[in-house]
Design a protein around this motif. Sequence first.
Motif, short mmCIF file in Angstrom:
data_model
loop_
_atom_site.label_atom_id
_atom_site.label_comp_id
_atom_site.label_asym_id
_atom_site.label_seq_id
_atom_site.Cartn_x
_atom_site.Cartn_y
_atom_site.Cartn_z
N TRP A 136 -3.42 36.51 34.03
CA TRP A 136 -4.65 37.12 34.54
C TRP A 136 -5.30 38.04 33.54
O TRP A 136 -6.45 38.39 33.65
N TYR A 137 -4.56 38.48 32.55
CA TYR A 137 -4.97 39.54 31.64
C TYR A 137 -5.64 38.96 30.40
O TYR A 137 -5.49 37.79 30.06
N ALA A 138 -6.37 39.81 29.66
CA ALA A 138 -6.94 39.43 28.38
C ALA A 138 -5.86 39.57 27.33
O ALA A 138 -5.29 40.65 27.15
N THR A 139 -5.53 38.50 26.65
CA THR A 139 -4.46 38.56 25.64
C THR A 139 -5.06 38.70 24.25
O THR A 139 -6.20 38.34 24.01
N ALA A 140 -4.23 39.20 23.35
CA ALA A 140 -4.71 39.46 22.00
C ALA A 140 -4.41 38.34 21.04
O ALA A 140 -4.75 38.42 19.87
N SER A 172 -0.05 49.87 32.84
CA SER A 172 -1.07 49.46 33.79
C SER A 172 -0.56 48.38 34.74
O SER A 172 0.17 47.48 34.34
N ARG A 173 -1.00 48.47 36.00
CA ARG A 173 -0.80 47.37 36.94
C ARG A 173 -2.12 46.67 37.27
O ARG A 173 -2.16 45.75 38.08
N VAL A 198 1.68 46.76 29.37
CA VAL A 198 1.15 47.63 28.32
C VAL A 198 -0.30 47.22 28.04
O VAL A 198 -0.58 46.08 27.67
N ALA A 199 -1.22 48.16 28.23
CA ALA A 199 -2.65 47.90 28.06
C ALA A 199 -3.22 48.82 26.99
O ALA A 199 -2.79 49.96 26.82
N TYR A 211 -4.15 43.38 27.11
CA TYR A 211 -2.76 43.54 27.56
C TYR A 211 -1.81 42.94 26.53
O TYR A 211 -2.01 41.81 26.06
N LEU A 212 -0.77 43.70 26.18
CA LEU A 212 0.20 43.28 25.17
C LEU A 212 1.44 42.67 25.79
O LEU A 212 2.24 42.06 25.07
#
Length: 462
Positions: free
Chosen positions: A34-38, A304-305, A333-334, A350-351
């Motif tokens: 769901w998160y933005a990845t690097a 972060s949640r 970890v954000a 998000y890492l």
Amino acid sequence: MTSARRTTRHRRIRAARKPAIGALAAAGVLAGAWYATAGAAPATAANLTPTTTAVALTAKFPYLSAGYNNTREWTRTTTAVAPNGTLRVAWPAADGIHVTPLTAAGKRSGADTVVKGAKEVGGLVAHNNGFALLTRVSDTNKWKETAAAIIRYTGGKQTFRTKLTGTASNDTSPGLDGQLTWNGTKYGAYFVVHGAGGFADGHFGDKLQYVSAKGAKLGGGWDWGCSHNEGIALHAETTGAFTSLCFDDWRSGLFVSTKIGAPDVAPVVQREQCWAGYCGGTFPGRTGDLVKSSTGRYATAFASRGAASAKKNPDDSSGRGWTVKPKTGTHQVAVAFMKNRNSGPGKAVYLTSAAGTENVNVHLAPYGKDRLLVSWESLKNAKCAAGTCTGTFTGTHLRLIDWTGAFQSADKVVSTRISGDIAVLKDSTLIWAYAPVTPAYAKPLTGASPTTTTLRIARLKP
């Protein structure tokens, strides 16, 4: 200025308050990316193994503290560098706060200065001839609680002790969770306050107080800001207001509070479920940090949640309260980026992403000219209730990213711990102090903290 919140409980109450949606279990909450990845890490890894030096202590250092639900947390140590490159490390003991002088190489250079009667390391500024400490001292007030104070030592002698709370301002400070910064002319002290009279009687908020080099209180801050403040970050600026962030549990999230004390118009960094204990730990002791780039941008890291949904609470007649349903059961970890001191960022990067892994003790530091070092501790097989988690410790992680959040190194697991503020030397070397023990997060901390008579000083040079 914000109005006082109706509840009177504070973040250090051992049993965390329950949000309306209840506690989420770790299992089954995070499903999919769901998160933005690097992006994938580079094939070549930087040398992220710190070197360490042992420093013997003259008193016992209780290196653990009980957070929400008695969750085990590192007792904060703060490492600060003076303009001449020498270092100071502040840590608490039974006889007060000890400030240990070190060389630039991390070796003891003299006897400790013991600040008698001081109760907490809320922030430290190192000067060539001494230091300034944000701490708590005894006070007379209706709650029989401590007062926030800045104490300055010069040449081994106390030169001023300025109380920042008291009967005149109707406030106390039973727990700082604070930051102290210095821009070469004045100090900025940002910390939690408890109302002891007036409109905020019995409620908890935060306070920003500027103080001169000679200990005089200055204008430009505020008496009451985020309510309740669940985490504080502060960056000194050469001119104008110091940049500040806060985790606000009523408005539920991380906000930019620069100049405005975080009323409703404060820019949102990210919505989070921020009832006591749910935000993932406090800036700067257990999560967070705020770093400025050479171009004037800012980065902050936090546990972060996320937010599956965020809306104003219809049961709050003030119209100020928010209800946030978290996207994950465990904290990930954000990293978020701000274009200037007054604005909110775009989408957080998000890492981490493992559903059953809790991530705690997040830190961020500049790494050379154009990269950032992010660190955190991971707990596998996490079991979560009321915003806090237990689990099996699996390591302290270090990772490099750039100012877009893109990975610049592989994930490095090290034996070194990070348990407080990191100092940055002129040559970009990072240096910090920590207790040389392996964390254990399988059960809450009950009873007295274990102690150590040794600190290790870690150094990491880009």
